[in-house]
Write an enzyme that holds these catalytic residues in place. Structure first.
Site, PDB file in Angstrom:
ATOM      1  N   LYS A  49       0.829  -1.206   0.000  1.00  0.00           N
ATOM      2  CA  LYS A  49       0.000   0.000   0.000  1.00  0.00           C
ATOM      3  C   LYS A  49       0.868   1.263   0.000  1.00  0.00           C
ATOM      4  O   LYS A  49       0.650   2.170  -0.806  1.00  0.00           O
ATOM      5  CB  LYS A  49      -0.923  -0.007   1.229  1.00  0.00           C
ATOM      6  CG  LYS A  49      -1.939   1.130   1.243  1.00  0.00           C
ATOM      7  CD  LYS A  49      -2.629   1.266   2.599  1.00  0.00           C
ATOM      8  CE  LYS A  49      -3.588   0.145   2.906  1.00  0.00           C
ATOM      9  NZ  LYS A  49      -4.957   0.458   2.465  1.00  0.00           N
ATOM     10  N   ARG A 119      -3.123   2.867   8.690  1.00  0.00           N
ATOM     11  CA  ARG A 119      -3.424   1.533   8.139  1.00  0.00           C
ATOM     12  C   ARG A 119      -2.165   0.692   8.058  1.00  0.00           C
ATOM     13  O   ARG A 119      -1.072   1.208   7.866  1.00  0.00           O
ATOM     14  CB  ARG A 119      -3.949   1.656   6.699  1.00  0.00           C
ATOM     15  CG  ARG A 119      -5.245   2.361   6.543  1.00  0.00           C
ATOM     16  CD  ARG A 119      -5.552   2.470   5.046  1.00  0.00           C
ATOM     17  NE  ARG A 119      -6.407   3.596   4.787  1.00  0.00           N
ATOM     18  CZ  ARG A 119      -7.697   3.484   4.445  1.00  0.00           C
ATOM     19  NH1 ARG A 119      -8.249   2.303   4.301  1.00  0.00           N
ATOM     20  NH2 ARG A 119      -8.423   4.551   4.245  1.00  0.00           N
ATOM     21  N   GLY A 128      -8.251  -7.335   5.015  1.00  0.00           N
ATOM     22  CA  GLY A 128      -9.034  -7.434   6.248  1.00  0.00           C
ATOM     23  C   GLY A 128      -8.299  -8.073   7.398  1.00  0.00           C
ATOM     24  O   GLY A 128      -8.869  -8.267   8.467  1.00  0.00           O
ATOM     25  N   MET A 130      -5.534  -7.062   8.945  1.00  0.00           N
ATOM     26  CA  MET A 130      -4.965  -6.208   9.982  1.00  0.00           C
ATOM     27  C   MET A 130      -5.810  -4.959  10.191  1.00  0.00           C
ATOM     28  O   MET A 130      -6.712  -4.663   9.432  1.00  0.00           O
ATOM     29  CB  MET A 130      -3.528  -5.896   9.639  1.00  0.00           C
ATOM     30  CG  MET A 130      -2.664  -7.147   9.887  1.00  0.00           C
ATOM     31  SD  MET A 130      -0.957  -6.805   9.606  1.00  0.00           S
ATOM     32  CE  MET A 130      -1.052  -6.180   7.961  1.00  0.00           C
ATOM     33  N   ARG A 387      -3.436  -1.404  -5.963  1.00  0.00           N
ATOM     34  CA  ARG A 387      -2.629  -2.615  -5.769  1.00  0.00           C
ATOM     35  C   ARG A 387      -2.996  -3.613  -6.857  1.00  0.00           C
ATOM     36  O   ARG A 387      -4.043  -3.482  -7.487  1.00  0.00           O
ATOM     37  CB  ARG A 387      -2.860  -3.221  -4.384  1.00  0.00           C
ATOM     38  CG  ARG A 387      -4.300  -3.559  -4.116  1.00  0.00           C
ATOM     39  CD  ARG A 387      -4.503  -4.066  -2.709  1.00  0.00           C
ATOM     40  NE  ARG A 387      -5.923  -4.235  -2.453  1.00  0.00           N
ATOM     41  CZ  ARG A 387      -6.451  -4.569  -1.293  1.00  0.00           C
ATOM     42  NH1 ARG A 387      -5.679  -4.724  -0.245  1.00  0.00           N
ATOM     43  NH2 ARG A 387      -7.748  -4.724  -1.151  1.00  0.00           N
ATOM     44  N   HIS A 505     -16.002  -8.878   1.942  1.00  0.00           N
ATOM     45  CA  HIS A 505     -14.990  -9.778   2.513  1.00  0.00           C
ATOM     46  C   HIS A 505     -15.130 -11.197   1.964  1.00  0.00           C
ATOM     47  O   HIS A 505     -14.160 -11.809   1.503  1.00  0.00           O
ATOM     48  CB  HIS A 505     -15.128  -9.794   4.040  1.00  0.00           C
ATOM     49  CG  HIS A 505     -14.166 -10.717   4.710  1.00  0.00           C
ATOM     50  ND1 HIS A 505     -14.489 -12.006   5.053  1.00  0.00           N
ATOM     51  CD2 HIS A 505     -12.871 -10.545   5.066  1.00  0.00           C
ATOM     52  CE1 HIS A 505     -13.457 -12.578   5.610  1.00  0.00           C
ATOM     53  NE2 HIS A 505     -12.448 -11.709   5.638  1.00  0.00           N
ATOM     54  N   SER A 813      12.407 -42.730 -11.351  1.00  0.00           N
ATOM     55  CA  SER A 813      11.233 -41.918 -11.110  1.00  0.00           C
ATOM     56  C   SER A 813      11.103 -41.742  -9.604  1.00  0.00           C
ATOM     57  O   SER A 813      10.993 -42.717  -8.861  1.00  0.00           O
ATOM     58  CB  SER A 813       9.988 -42.596 -11.671  1.00  0.00           C
ATOM     59  OG  SER A 813       8.865 -41.788 -11.412  1.00  0.00           O
ATOM     60  N   CYS A 880       6.991 -38.978  -9.784  1.00  0.00           N
ATOM     61  CA  CYS A 880       5.612 -39.425  -9.935  1.00  0.00           C
ATOM     62  C   CYS A 880       4.847 -39.371  -8.618  1.00  0.00           C
ATOM     63  O   CYS A 880       3.800 -39.967  -8.476  1.00  0.00           O
ATOM     64  CB  CYS A 880       5.547 -40.815 -10.557  1.00  0.00           C
ATOM     65  SG  CYS A 880       6.344 -42.084  -9.562  1.00  0.00           S
ATOM     66  N   TYR A 900      11.080 -35.023 -16.560  1.00  0.00           N
ATOM     67  CA  TYR A 900       9.639 -34.821 -16.555  1.00  0.00           C
ATOM     68  C   TYR A 900       9.078 -34.905 -15.142  1.00  0.00           C
ATOM     69  O   TYR A 900       9.728 -35.428 -14.232  1.00  0.00           O
ATOM     70  CB  TYR A 900       8.928 -35.846 -17.455  1.00  0.00           C
ATOM     71  CG  TYR A 900       8.998 -37.257 -16.949  1.00  0.00           C
ATOM     72  CD1 TYR A 900       8.056 -37.737 -16.026  1.00  0.00           C
ATOM     73  CD2 TYR A 900      10.000 -38.126 -17.361  1.00  0.00           C
ATOM     74  CE1 TYR A 900       8.126 -39.022 -15.540  1.00  0.00           C
ATOM     75  CE2 TYR A 900      10.080 -39.417 -16.880  1.00  0.00           C
ATOM     76  CZ  TYR A 900       9.144 -39.869 -15.975  1.00  0.00           C
ATOM     77  OH  TYR A 900       9.216 -41.142 -15.478  1.00  0.00           O
TER      78      TYR A 900
END
Lengths: 925, 925
Positions: A49, A119, A128, A130, A387, A505, A813, A880, A900
């Site tokens: 902020k 704030r 919400g 804090m 933000r 909220h 694997s 895996c 992979y």
């Protein structure tokens, strides 16, 4: 204010912190009047902020002036017995003076008082979580100055009333309901419903009663010194960093405790100075869909910001098209809309144009969708916050794709913009349309967070958590939610609220959680006491089934069948970019042809794990399996295995056919044999009859096979070594199937995987069986098929001796589920008694079965990969375990150089995106 | 002979072997006439026997000439489908010719035939494990030449008879009993008892009958071609390397399968050419005690070597003092001794002197006790074999100490001369003298292998193994033992034989095993069929209790109480040398003051592991422990823990007092709580009554605490983290005890050890509790005590993250039991179903719970030590698993740089010696 103690003398302070302090003795950064000491790049220090306020100010966007106290002060505050650095007070005083100078007002000035909001603002948004204090600086004197300057007694007394309530609650811990109760009494006495129906005199009386409550609860008068108010509030914001709900939020969102929060002290502007004032929240693109055809946002005339967020009044839309769409969706006709819910575009066109200009400026500057708060004070626009906007997964994908097309960002950046796990939201089933057509929609609310959910109704967060603990799926139904409900929202599969808008909220948090939510559903009437709600004349009690469509806002009675989602358009394009970027392969874990086809549709490039034992649990097959286990000798076992052979062969033909041309890794029998035998008396009797063996024999075999620690017992390759005929049967099924496929023009590429290896010798033993069987089959059929033989690496010893193991293995694997169990000495079946406590206490950063433990298990993965390739440079290495579909774990696999990852079909897109992000992160380094 | 196939063309041959072959194309090494192509240093290639024959020949010691076929040929033989290298035949022919030249005789010459023995000879002695063929070269023609040359028809026919029997048995697999039966018939028919009572005609007839048996059994005539006899015998020796009993012996003794055996082809000499001939076995020092005050050995006049080893005739002693002592020990009076059992010194003084000279020469040359075989052929001494003599542990120590005093070896060499595990023999209890005085000695035999054993009588090796499998202690009673009995001897706690001398199979093998053995006990009469034996008119049946004193030869009816051994003299001196050399500390695992004192007496330098939970199982305490587990909340748990506190404190005072000034490592509670609760209905009822809680509650708690894999469940530090009050109570007991000790002038040095740590955070959590409690106690008592807080490293993750863990830990102690379980994924409780199979199949070289797995678990130990010291250079690192008392494992700990090992009290000397050897090995590198 508390005595400042020189930070360098504080005991127990971390050396790093001191170093930082020495280098950087500036704790306070000012902003305002088109200038700022900070900016976006100082997000770590100023919080999101604060950094964005500074950035906006530098961009020439109108921001009420003020200053930010850094996160470093917060960290130091906790590390130094809650003391501030010595020179903080002086720096705050200087910043105050600078702010006063900009506005030509003075803090605490009885004539023309400067008021502040205080704030919190952490590095990442914690909505919400804090505490915030508004209207700070008001007291019995300055309230009169405010009234004089604004000419509004109502505003003055209302602000003072709010300030006392907030300060008492946030800073001094007085129960807010005490004040709300008095407020309600005042409204009842006057026979009105809304706060705004109270006049200045009512509010002045309320101030008196609020101060009485304050005195009664705290044994002291309400603080009149603005500086004491300020320092107490700063302390409260820092204190709010460690409240249980903030700690919970950080744990759920993986935010380190030592990041700390900044404190933003900013001049108050008033959206409640009459009908030329307003306050609102907006997104630069639609956070639910990503659309940007109109300006998406809500506002309330003559209100303060928290009125919008709290969702108590239903807000109006900013743009005209948005307003019309909202009205249509909520069944509000145009006349009523214009009268009761006109858009900002209609009622304040100049301000709207300015806001639209700011929207463009912000998007061009940040090149990302922004979530802004604004206030209009007597016809003047002030931006209070910008933000990065939270968004649904669908919106995230669409925004990323659109921004590439708008040339705001490139493809790499687009790929980085979507949290892979959020794709889950796109991949989850939606309601089956036909089933839904038959279902009874009892209400409609706001489509606050997309997806479909079916569960049993509960009315409190604690119930939600408790029921979920019993593996029940629950829908949490609330009038509105508050930060205290987070744990219940986390436990629920869906959330329904009676009040609040798309930025309430409930909506914001549910979207953040990727959880289905219908908000602001005024159609329902909730009775907490009786634990039920009514809608369309029907009453649903606690435990009744309810379904929510988070994409349409429909509230449906009963359970509704779901269907697999279709993925096209933006998603497809986006995933193609991901595939272009990634170097890590993505396979799937699939045991059936059906699973294989689903995974192929999701982009799987092969099968990384087929568990052959699942096939044995089929009712037609389990008896043969049991006969095998009960057999007295190899001959008896072979006879039973011969019965299983054709089944296995058919299974493999199906899978090979589905995966034509792609590799299919097949694991030989893994679980302990006792898992296949019945354990109840009656089931054992049935088996005795079916298999034609005495009950006593079955009992004896069950006893014989019982293990103290089955996880560490006779399973995996140990079975195949003890009973080579099992491995031989499975190998025969694999190679006969592969030959059969080849005859039919299908390219089967089997990779035979031996589980639970702890040494080269074990693998060599089983490999001999597999190779000999393959040669037998090939010579019988007159067909040869290419194949590999490799092993799971799921025991620490296999990883430690990987160089030796790789001399036999053509591939590795990593079975990270078991590897995590043995590395931690932690049974997944038993860890429930303490693992949550470990995560709660911060002993573990997260459940290591969900997120791969890179510091421990990861060392083994890294080591085994390196050592394996040392012995065999072309060793194929994959994973895996469940971690193969978890973002951080997939990125780790990329970094370690695996070939992979393999995961469940629905997680394949997540793995593809995570792999692409890992490749981009690599490039950027 | 089999067709020689060029070894380089053979399929599947190991590349290493070819390389070796290319370098070294010599397969045959000759010896004799004061010269030799080989020597002791070529032991790996020539085997022990071959190398020593060559060495003796080079030393000028009279050795019958011959040649050795290398072990390399054996290895190649098995790697190349049982084919020989191409040029082996030519090399053997050349060596034959060289041998013929030395003696002026020819192999197969009908007039003056050269006869050979063909014997195996591996790198290390494997007594009786492999086959031997004697008198090779005899056939229907050459037997007459032999008779002519020796002038003894009896010798000729006897040799031929023996050769046919051996060849049929060893080379062709005919049951030897078929021949023995015919021999017995011949003796019975003639009414005589001994073979020597048969004359030449009897034996010639027997040869005829033996050939008939051969023809009947094999369908062909007895092989007449000496060269075929030779090659078949060479093949049989190589074949004997892979017989099950040889494979078993290697497994039990850790001898690699790929070492192979050499084949020694050596000229026959005859100890059975009349009364001027003899054969014997001798040791350069007494292999039971190590004494060298006289020449210790046995011989038989007019006999072949196997007559001595087989123990069928009672042999005579070599030296006069030895003979007298033997007579005394066996109750033979001097007249009878002189008449029936005169010493070699008396009957062949010149030969005796030559033998005594050879004994000295060998000891000076080899600087170690030698085990020799000799034959006297018509007044001429031939040495057939010399090798390092097997010896009891007591003898090993005494010989080592004596040789240092004789300046034959230095202290370092002395230390290397005793296998540490053998010290067990010295440390095992002996019979309690009083108990023994009351016991009934029913017979007396030869004190073949020292020690005391009590067990139940069994009569077959299979029974011994089966009963031992049921955890019964058994005494194996046999007429005599053979290599087929090895597995039963291994399973038995003691061995009693009716026949055979100190060098009989039973005696040699039992000494090798360090197992109590009474041999040649003619007092007993064994009935295999009825499974009983009689002695002194008493009959003992299978299952009856019997005790053996292997140091005196006494056979005692019933069970006899045992007493701790006293260790003084040589042993003490030897262990002082070991302590001077070693750098690795040796502690003990002890849970009581008594154990602590025993360990101190054995040289422990502290306690490496005190398991506090053992203390809770005491009947007075278990109830409080159970109350703690059943408590509903922390308050209830604390109340129960308060009851345990004084007990724990007293325990620790006792241990600290015993270990005054030495470190004492105390582990906090480790086992899962369910171990403390009763699991049977009736026990649960008792507890319900005693603890005053409903039975239902106990049942519920037992169910709640049940775990699928308790090894991986809620135990170790996880308990202390879940219930910090347990750790706090234990810490309080430790520090209160330490303060109490300090007040009384006792120096308590507690080291608090947190078990089952997997991360730094766990340790940090528990350390906070310990440190806070310590500070509390110190401030209450006004006394401070130095202490350490450290952790077990018994999970792979703790080892992998050791660098982090060491930031909290002041010491590490490897719990290699659990570390082995998790590294291998192997439960000790369950591994019995497949671990023996793994060792048998060669998948594991040995049980990793007995011998530390250096390749896998060892990597973790090494890594954790290095990483831990990286974070904390003065980190103290030890090991407290079972491996801390196992030689190879202790040496590994030394090499890795551990500070100490900790083991059970009785293994402390083993650890001390192993540590000293490791230090010497280090120096020698």
């Amino acid at each position: 204010m508390p005595l400042a103690k020189p930070i360098r003398q504080a005991r127990n302070a971390k050396p790093d912190f001191f170093k930082e302090c020495n280098r950087m003795a500036k704790y306070v950064y000012t902003f305002g009047a088109g200038k700022a000491e900070g900016g976006t790049k100082m997000r770590d220090l100023l919080g999101g902020k604060g950094a964005d306020l500074a950035e906006m100010s530098s961009l020439g966007i109108p921001v009420p002036p003020g200053f930010t106290i850094t996160t470093e002060v917060c960290t130091g505050y906790y590390e130094n017995d809650k003391n501030y650095p010595a020179d903080l007070e002086a720096q705050v005083d200087a910043a105050l003076a600078a702010t006063e100078k900009i506005l030509g007002k003075r803090f605490g000035d009885a004539k023309n008082p400067l008021l502040f909001s205080v704030r919190s603002g952490a590095r990442v948004s914690m909505p919400g979580m804090m505490d915030t204090v508004l209207n700070l600086g008001l007291n019995d004197e300055t309230v009169r100055g405010l009234i004089e300057v604004t000419g509004s007694a109502r505003l003055g007394w209302d602000s003072y009333r709010r300030f006392i309530e907030m300060f008492a609650d946030v800073v001094r811990g007085v129960d807010r309901n005490l004040f709300e109760h008095v407020l309600q009494e005042a409204k009842d006495a006057k026979g009105v419903k809304l706060d705004t129906d109270l006049d200045a005199a009512d509010l002045e009386r309320l101030v008196g009663r609020y101060k009485e409550i304050y005195r009664r609860e705290l044994g002291e008068d309400f603080a009149q010194d603005p500086k004491k108010q300020l320092w107490d509030s700063i302390g409260a914001v820092f204190g709010s960093w460690e409240t249980p709900r903030a700690v919970t939020y950080r744990r759920l969102n993986g935010i380190p405790n030592d990041w700390g929060t900044a404190v933003n002290v900013q001049t108050m502007v008033f959206g409640n100075m009459g009908d030329d004032s307003a306050t609102g929240v907006a997104f630069t693109r639609d956070p639910a869909t990503g659309a940007h055809d109109y300006f998406y946002g809500e506002f309330l005339v003559n209100a303060q910001g928290e009125d919008v967020v709290a969702g108590i009044r239903t807000p109006q839309q900013i743009s005209l098209p948005g307003s019309r769409e909202w009205a249509e969706g909520n069944g509000v006709d145009e006349t009523k809309r214009k009268a009761r819910y006109p858009s900002l575009e209609e009622i304040m066109p100049v301000i709207y144009a300015e806001l639209e200009g700011t929207r463009k400026k912000l998007e061009e500057h940040y090149r990302d969708m922004q979530d802004v708060e604004f206030t209009i004070e007597r016809g003047r626009l002030w931006m209070l916050q910008t933000r990065r906007g939270k968004r649904t997964a669908a919106a995230a994908v669409k925004i990323a794709v659109d921004m590439v097309k708008q040339k705001l960002i490139d493809k790499e950046e687009a790929i980085m913009r979507v949290e892979p796990a959020r794709l889950d939201d796109l991949l989850h089933p939606v309601f089956d349309p036909e089933a839904k057509q038959r279902a009874t929609t009892v209400a409609k609310g706001l489509p606050a967070s997309p997806g479909a959910a079916t569960g049993q109704v509960v009315f409190t967060a604690d119930d939600a958590e408790a029921w979920a603990g019993e593996r029940k799926k629950v829908i949490l139904v609330r009038l509105e939610t508050s930060p205290e409900d987070i744990h219940g929202m986390n436990a629920a599969v869906g959330i329904l609220t009676a009040r609040g808008g798309m930025t309430s909220h409930a909506a914001v948090v549910a979207r953040g959680m990727g959880k289905c939510c219908v908000a602001g559903c005024g159609d329902i009437s909730v009775d907490y006491a009786k634990k039920c709600f009514t809608a369309s004349g029907k009453t649903l009690k606690e435990g009744d089934w309810l379904s929510l469509d988070g994409s349409t806002g429909e509230v449906i009675q009963g359970q509704v069948a779901t269907r697999d989602p279709e993925l096209t358009g933006d998603f497809g394009e986006f995933m193609v970019w991901a595939d272009e970027l990634r170097t890590l392969g993505v396979r799937t874990n699939a045991d059936t042809p059906k699973d294989s086809r689903v995974a192929l549709a999701f982009g799987a490039e092969g099968i990384g794990l087929t568990r052959t034992e699942h096939m044995f649990f089929d009712p037609e097959r389990i008896l043969a399996m049991q006969e095998m286990i009960l057999a007295d000798d190899e001959k008896g076992r072979k006879a039973a295995l011969d019965k299983l052979l054709p089944f296995q062969r058919e299974d493999f033909i199906g899978i090979f056919t589905a995966m034509d041309g792609l590799p299919v890794t097949i694991r030989t029998l893994d679980p302990p044999l006792h898992e296949f035998l019945p354990h109840t008396e009656s089931d054992q009797r049935d088996l005795a009859k079916a298999a034609g063996v005495p009950l006593e024999k079955i009992r004896a075999r069950v006893t014989e096979l019982h293990e103290t620690n089955p996880m560490l017992g006779l399973r995996g390759c140990r079975l195949g070594i003890a009973y080579p005929e099992i491995t031989a049967m499975q190998a025969r099924a694999i190679f006969e199937a592969a030959c059969e496929c080849k005859k039919n023009g299908i390219n089967a590429r089997p990779e035979v995987m031996i589980p639970l290896t702890s040494s080269r010798e074990e693998l060599a033993d089983q490999k001999r069986v597999v190779v000999a069987t393959a040669e037998e089959v090939f010579s019988e059929k007159g067909i040869r098929v290419d194949y590999l033989v490799g092993t799971m690496i799921e025991l620490p010893r296999a990883a430690l001796t990987a160089e030796e193991v790789a001399r036999e293995a053509q591939f590795f694997s990593f079975g990270t589920n078991d590897l995590t169990q043995t590395t931690f000495g932690l049974s997944r079946d038993d860890a429930g008694t303490f693992l949550p406590m470990y995560v709660a206490k911060g002993i573990l950063p997260h459940d290591p079965f969900q997120v791969l433990d890179q510091e421990g298990v990861g060392i083994l993965v890294d080591w085994a990969t390196k050592m394996g390739r040392k012995a065999r440079p072309d060793l194929k290495v994959g994973i895996c375990g469940e971690h193969g579909g978890e973002t951080r774990s997939v990125k780790f696999c990329h970094r370690v150089g695996l070939n992979y990852v393999s995961c469940s079909p629905y997680r394949v897109p997540i793995a593809r995106l995570a792999a692409a992000q890992a490749a981009v992160e690599d490039k950027r380094k």
